[in-house]
Design an enzyme around this catalytic site. Structure first.
Site, PDB file in Angstrom:
ATOM      1  N   ASN A   1       0.808  -1.230   0.000  1.00 38.96           N
ATOM      2  CA  ASN A   1       0.000   0.000   0.000  1.00 38.96           C
ATOM      3  C   ASN A   1       0.836   1.274   0.000  1.00 38.96           C
ATOM      4  O   ASN A   1       0.417   2.294  -0.528  1.00 38.96           O
ATOM      5  CB  ASN A   1      -1.020  -0.014   1.147  1.00 38.96           C
TER       6      ASN A   1
ATOM      7  N   GLU B   1       4.803  -3.486  12.479  1.00 39.17           N
ATOM      8  CA  GLU B   1       3.822  -2.406  12.283  1.00 39.17           C
ATOM      9  C   GLU B   1       2.642  -3.036  11.574  1.00 39.17           C
ATOM     10  O   GLU B   1       2.763  -3.445  10.414  1.00 39.17           O
ATOM     11  CB  GLU B   1       4.402  -1.292  11.399  1.00 39.17           C
TER      12      GLU B   1
ATOM     13  N   CYS C   1      -2.985   1.546   6.695  1.00 33.51           N
ATOM     14  CA  CYS C   1      -3.065   1.035   8.064  1.00 33.51           C
ATOM     15  C   CYS C   1      -3.743   2.059   8.967  1.00 33.51           C
ATOM     16  O   CYS C   1      -4.395   1.696   9.935  1.00 33.51           O
ATOM     17  CB  CYS C   1      -1.686   0.685   8.580  1.00 33.51           C
TER      18      CYS C   1
END
Ligand code: NAP
Ligand code: MG
Length: 483
Positions: A155, A253, A287
């Site tokens: 992404n 993450e 995210c």
């Protein structure tokens, strides 16, 4: 205005300063129009091991290069990035679909990361501790650790890699990078930019191919000392387990279920602006994307009307077209998964307020910006990360209830609250359980130099994007000097 990038597409595996071919090439499909962008090389397991050995050999020299000299390499990368910005931005948009200005903005973040971390060349400061003895000096210094496996998602094809790779390089570590397969060609361009700027042979190696297979080596090989990962919580947990037998440092993450809280005294226009930007940029595939909106009932009707008007102004289309406000979904599998999540939301009692359709007639993997109302806090749509342009709206009676709903998720990455009441805002900074808290801006507004990462199942306590990343990339050595 669809252009294509002129790139020698022969290999995406880079080991010890050479582009190496493999037994298999897989296609990369442009999600905006289903055309073939190019191919990437599927690295063999032997090649991954070779990349790790190459990084280990290079480590022995790179760690002896003075920090300010390593910083000069990051400075040279900045120059190359600026020269090749358009080429790289186009490739990112072709591979994963985000609108071109977002790709350009992401490269600006890479440049800022190099600027910021090159400063650490002078700031990686240690300690001098007073000794119990008159004839002794004690110094505590940061030391490089060794080979870092950097594993990144599609992404943000280059910035999430830059956070890890530049931090590793300035610290004196060496890298094997495994980008997501969808964006292997963007990874190739960035690798080429870094190599041209003077990153020595073996210091940075690139391997492409399925994470499930290559990842096994990258997370268990005993020469790998650090695994820096951004991606899904599911894969993060698997990596954490795989890396534990060899006691690697693992930085994770992971995903989020980020909320914007809109209190009754909020500036609704600003709230709508922040929500639309944070929910639908990168087609919601961030995210930190806003996927829940928690609204006090007094302002619900007015807020929803403004939200509708703003979303109806959006244009869905190819990200290379300057008129486009939202591009496609990365691939058909993800599009199907979004459709399924919306179906479940409606089955459980949610109501479709806006959107809810795939748009196959546009020629790619498109899904409308979607808002679901009448959501209850335990509905699947209020708990599961969708990773698409879908917002679940939950009405609440009070500030206290808003906080309860916000914290009622396994994730803890980013939360915003819109209010003009300073006291309430300050209380919220304490009550919200997430690594990033925003007062009066959207959930996706991080700045360079500020610790970035999530709590709960959104991460394992490490922080990137700031000097705290040195705690991941170096270890302390205490030196007692008696004279
Ligand atoms: P993903 O499926 O977890 O994949 C991430 C990377 O891990 C890819 O390079 C993938 O390779 C690789 N991989 C897959 N299985 C692996 C394994 N068993 N061992 C080692 N590596 C493995 O994530 P994604 O679908 O690319 O991205 C979406 C997810 O990323 C979302 O959950 C999102 O929330 C999260 N994300 C988090 C942040 C953050 O900073 N917190 C930022 C962006 C995205 P292949 O895909 O090539 O097989
Ligand atoms: Mg994936």
């Amino acid at each position: 205005m669809v252009t294509s990038v002129n790139l020698a597409l022969h290999s995406t595996v880079f080991i010890n300063g050479e582009w190496i071919s493999g037994p298999q090439e897989n296609q990369i499909v442009n999600p905006a129009n289903k055309e073939i962008v190019g191919t990437y090389t599927v690295a063999t397991k032997e090649q991954v091991v070779e990349a790790i050995h190459s990084a280990q050999a290079a480590f022995l020299t790179w760690k002896t290069v003075p920090l300010p000299e390593r910083a000069k390499v990051l400075q040279a990368i900045i120059v190359n990035l600026k020269n090749r910005k358009e080429e790289l931005a186009q490739m990112m948009t072709l591979e994963m679909g985000k609108v071109l200005r977002e790709s350009q903005g992401e490269i600006d973040v890479v440049i800022q990361t190099a600027e910021y971390l090159s400063g650490e060349g002078k700031r990686a400061i240690g300690e001098v501790i007073p000794s119990n003895f008159d004839n002794r000096v004690i110094q505590v210094v940061r030391e490089p650790i060794g080979v870092v496996s950097c594993i990144t998602p599609w992404n943000f094809p280059v910035s999430l890699a830059a956070y890890k790779i530049f931090a590793a390089l300035i610290s004196g570590n060496t890298v094997v990078w495994k980008p997501a397969s969808e964006v292997a060609l963007s990874a190739k361009v960035l690798t080429d930019i870094m190599f041209e700027a003077g990153v020595p042979k073996g210091v940075l190696n690139l391997v492409t191919g399925p994470g499930s297979e290559l990842g096994q080596i990258l997370t268990t090989h005993k020469l790998v000392k650090i695994v820096a990962f951004t991606g899904s919580t599911e894969v993060g947990i698997a990596i954490s387990k795989a890396a534990s037998d060899t006691l690697k440092r693992v930085s994770l993450e992971l995903g989020g279920k980020n909320a914007v809280i809109v209190l009754k005294d909020a500036d609704l226009e600003k709230a709508v602006e922040g929500i639309v930007q944070s929910a639908f940029a990168t087609s919601g595939q961030r995210c930190t994307a806003t996927s829940r909106v928690i609204v006090e009932k007094e302002v619900y009707a007015n807020f929803m009307e403004q939200l509708k008007q703003k979303i109806q102004q959006m244009t869905l289309g190819n990200g290379l077209n300057p008129e486009t406000s939202m591009g496609p979904i990365v691939h058909e599998k993800q599009l199907n998964s979004i459709e399924e999540d919306v179906r479940t939301a409606l089955d459980e009692g949610g109501e479709l307020f806006l959107g809810g359709n795939r748009r196959d007639e546009l020629g790619g993997f498109y899904y409308e910006p979607t808002v679901i109302t009448n959501v209850q806090r335990d509905h699947t749509i209020a708990q599961k990360e969708v990773f698409g342009p879908v917002v679940a709206v939950i009405q609440v009676d009070s500030y206290e209830e808003a906080i309860e709903v916000n914290n009622n998720t396994e994730y803890g990455l980013s939360t915003s609250i819109y209010t003009q009441n300073l006291k309430q805002a300050m209380q919220a900074t304490k009550d919200i359980e997430s690594g990033l808290v925003y007062i009066n801006s959207g959930t996706s507004n991080a700045e360079m130099g500020v610790a970035f990462g999530g709590t709960k199942m959104s991460g394992n306590g490490h922080r990137e994007v700031s000097h705290h990343v040195l705690d991941l990339m170096t270890e302390w050595k205490s030196v007692y000097i008696t004279y």
